[in-house]
Design a protein around this motif. Structure first.
Motif, short mmCIF file in Angstrom:
data_model
loop_
_atom_site.label_atom_id
_atom_site.label_comp_id
_atom_site.label_asym_id
_atom_site.label_seq_id
_atom_site.Cartn_x
_atom_site.Cartn_y
_atom_site.Cartn_z
N TYR A 172 0.68 -1.14 0.07
CA TYR A 172 -0.03 -0.08 0.22
C TYR A 172 0.89 1.32 0.00
CZ TYR A 172 -3.31 3.18 1.63
OH TYR A 172 -4.27 4.58 1.83
N GLN A 187 1.93 8.73 7.15
CA GLN A 187 0.74 8.83 7.98
C GLN A 187 -0.37 7.93 7.69
OE1 GLN A 187 0.31 13.15 7.74
NE2 GLN A 187 2.15 13.42 9.16
N LYS A 188 -0.65 7.86 6.31
CA LYS A 188 -1.77 7.19 6.01
C LYS A 188 -1.88 5.70 6.32
CE LYS A 188 -3.70 9.76 2.23
NZ LYS A 188 -4.93 9.82 2.55
N GLU A 190 -1.38 4.04 8.89
CA GLU A 190 -2.23 3.89 10.31
C GLU A 190 -3.52 3.50 10.11
OE1 GLU A 190 -0.62 3.52 13.01
OE2 GLU A 190 1.23 4.53 12.87
N SER A 191 -4.14 4.00 9.05
CA SER A 191 -5.49 3.79 8.64
C SER A 191 -5.87 2.59 7.56
CB SER A 191 -6.42 5.13 8.49
OG SER A 191 -5.58 5.71 7.28
N TYR A 192 -4.74 1.99 7.23
CA TYR A 192 -4.94 1.07 6.01
C TYR A 192 -5.65 -0.32 6.75
CZ TYR A 192 -3.72 -2.78 3.04
OH TYR A 192 -3.77 -4.01 2.06
N LYS A 193 -6.89 -0.54 5.98
CA LYS A 193 -7.82 -1.50 6.40
C LYS A 193 -7.86 -2.80 5.25
CE LYS A 193 -9.01 0.72 10.00
NZ LYS A 193 -8.53 0.24 11.26
N TYR A 226 7.72 3.82 9.43
CA TYR A 226 6.81 3.20 9.71
C TYR A 226 7.44 1.70 10.69
CZ TYR A 226 2.37 0.60 10.14
OH TYR A 226 1.04 -0.21 10.92
#
Length: 281
Positions: A172, A187-188, A190-193, A226
Motif C-alpha cells: 500500500y 501517516q496514511k 495507520e488507517s490501512y484496512k 513506519y
C-alpha cells in the motif's frame, strides 16, 4: 537493483576485487524442487563463517548477486552462498510471485528453502556451523528473520531495506507514495484496512539473535519510518538485539539522493558489524 548498485560502487571505488574466491557448485533438494547455488570461498580447506544471500523480489539468479557478494565481503575470511530462486535459472520447481494475497504461502515457502540451504551447508566441510548468517534485502527482509526464528543454526541476520510491517502495508505504501510525500504516505498507513498478508511480528518476537537493520529515509518501496517504530517497540519492550543503521538521504537501493551515488557509509558499517559477529569463539 541493490545488488547492482553495490557491485558498481565496489568496482568504481576499489576496482575489481583482489580477493580470490573459489566457486563450489551445489544442489539442495527443497520443497519439491532442486535449488542450485554457488559457494564462494577464499579457502576451501578451512571451516569458515558463512553468509547466505537471500534474494529480494523478482526472478533473481545467483549471477546477479555474485558481484555484491564479492564486493561486500572481499578480504574477510568468510564463505558466501548465492543461489537461483526456485523456478529461476538452474533451479527447478515453480516460481512463485508475491503480493499481499499470496504472501502467507510464499514467504514461508521461500523460508523453507533457506532453512534447507542452511541445513545442507551446515553439514559440509567448508562451514563453521557456529557462525552461519543471512543477509536479505527487501522481500528477503521478511524471509531472513522468519528463518532465524525457526532454526538454531542461524547466528545472525542482516536486513537491507528490509520490512518489519505486513506485506499489505508495504504494498500500500509503495503504491500511494507515488503521489504523496514520504511523510504523507507514512501517516496514511495507520488507517490501512486492506489485505495484510504475511505479518512478520510473530517471527520478530521469536528472534533471539543479533539482527542488523539498514534503512534509508528516502525509501519509496518500503515504509522506513513506519518500520522503525515497530522495531524500536520490539527493542524497548522485548530487549531485542537489534542494531539499526539509518541513513536519512538514502533510498531503497541505498543510493544517496543528495549525491545520486551509492551511499558511502553502507559497506564499511555493514562490514564492521559483520566482523563483530564472526570474530572470537
Amino acid at each position: 537493483m541493490l545488488a547492482l548498485a553495490i557491485a558498481l560502487y565496489v568496482n568504481i571505488v576499489f576496482g575489481q576485487s583482489t580477493h580470490d574466491f573459489a566457486s563450489i557448485e551445489m544442489e539442495i533438494k527443497s520443497v519439491e524442487s532442486v535449488i542450485r547455488g554457488t559457494l564462494l570461498t577464499p579457502d576451501s580447506t578451512a571451516r569458515l563463517p558463512l553468509i547466505i544471500i537471500v534474494p529480494g523480489s523478482g526472478k533473481v539468479e545467483r549471477d546477479q548477486n555474485i558481484g555484491m557478494a564479492k564486493g561486500l565481503f572481499q578480504g574477510i575470511p568468510t564463505n558466501v552462498f548465492v543461489y537461483d530462486k526456485r523456478g529461476v535459472g538452474d533451479s527447478s520447481g515453480q516460481y512463485l510471485g508475491m503480493n499481499a494475497e499470496t504472501s502467507k504461502e510464499g514467504i514461508p515457502l521461500r523460508t523453507q528453502i533457506v532453512l534447507d540451504i542452511v541445513d545442507h551447508l551446515n553439514d559440509t566441510p567448508y562451514v563453521n556451523p557456529e557462525k552461519i548468517g543471512l543477509i536479505g534485502s527487501s522481500q528477503g527482509g521478511w524471509v531472513s528473520p522468519l528463518a532465524a526464528s525457526k532454526s538454531s543454526k542461524i547466528s545472525f541476520v542482516i536486513c537491507v531495506s528490509g520490512v518489519a510491517c505486513t506485506v499489505g502495508v508495504s504494498d500500500y505504501y509503495s503504491d500511494i507514495v507515488k503521489d504523496l510525500s514520504i511523510e504523507e504516505a507514512t501517516q496514511k498507513l495507520e488507517s490501512y484496512k486492506g489485505v495484510q498478508g504475511y505479518d512478520p511480528s510473530e517471527a520478530l518476537h521469536h528472534v533471539e539473535i543479533p539482527v542488523l537493520w539498514i534503512y534509508g529515509g528516502k525509501d519509496r518501496s518500503n515504509p522506513t519510518h513506519y518500520d522503525l517504530k515497530i522495531l524500536e517497540k520490539f527493542k524497548r519492550e522485548s530487549d531485542k538485539n537489534f542494531t539499526i543503521h539509518y541513513y536519512e538521504n538514502y533510498n531503497h537501493e541505498m543510493i544517496d539522493e543528495s549525491t545520486n551515488a551509492f551511499g558511502s557509509e553502507v559497506i564499511p558499517n555493514l562490514r564492521e558489524w559483520y566482523l563483530d559477529q564472526i570474530s572470537g569463539e
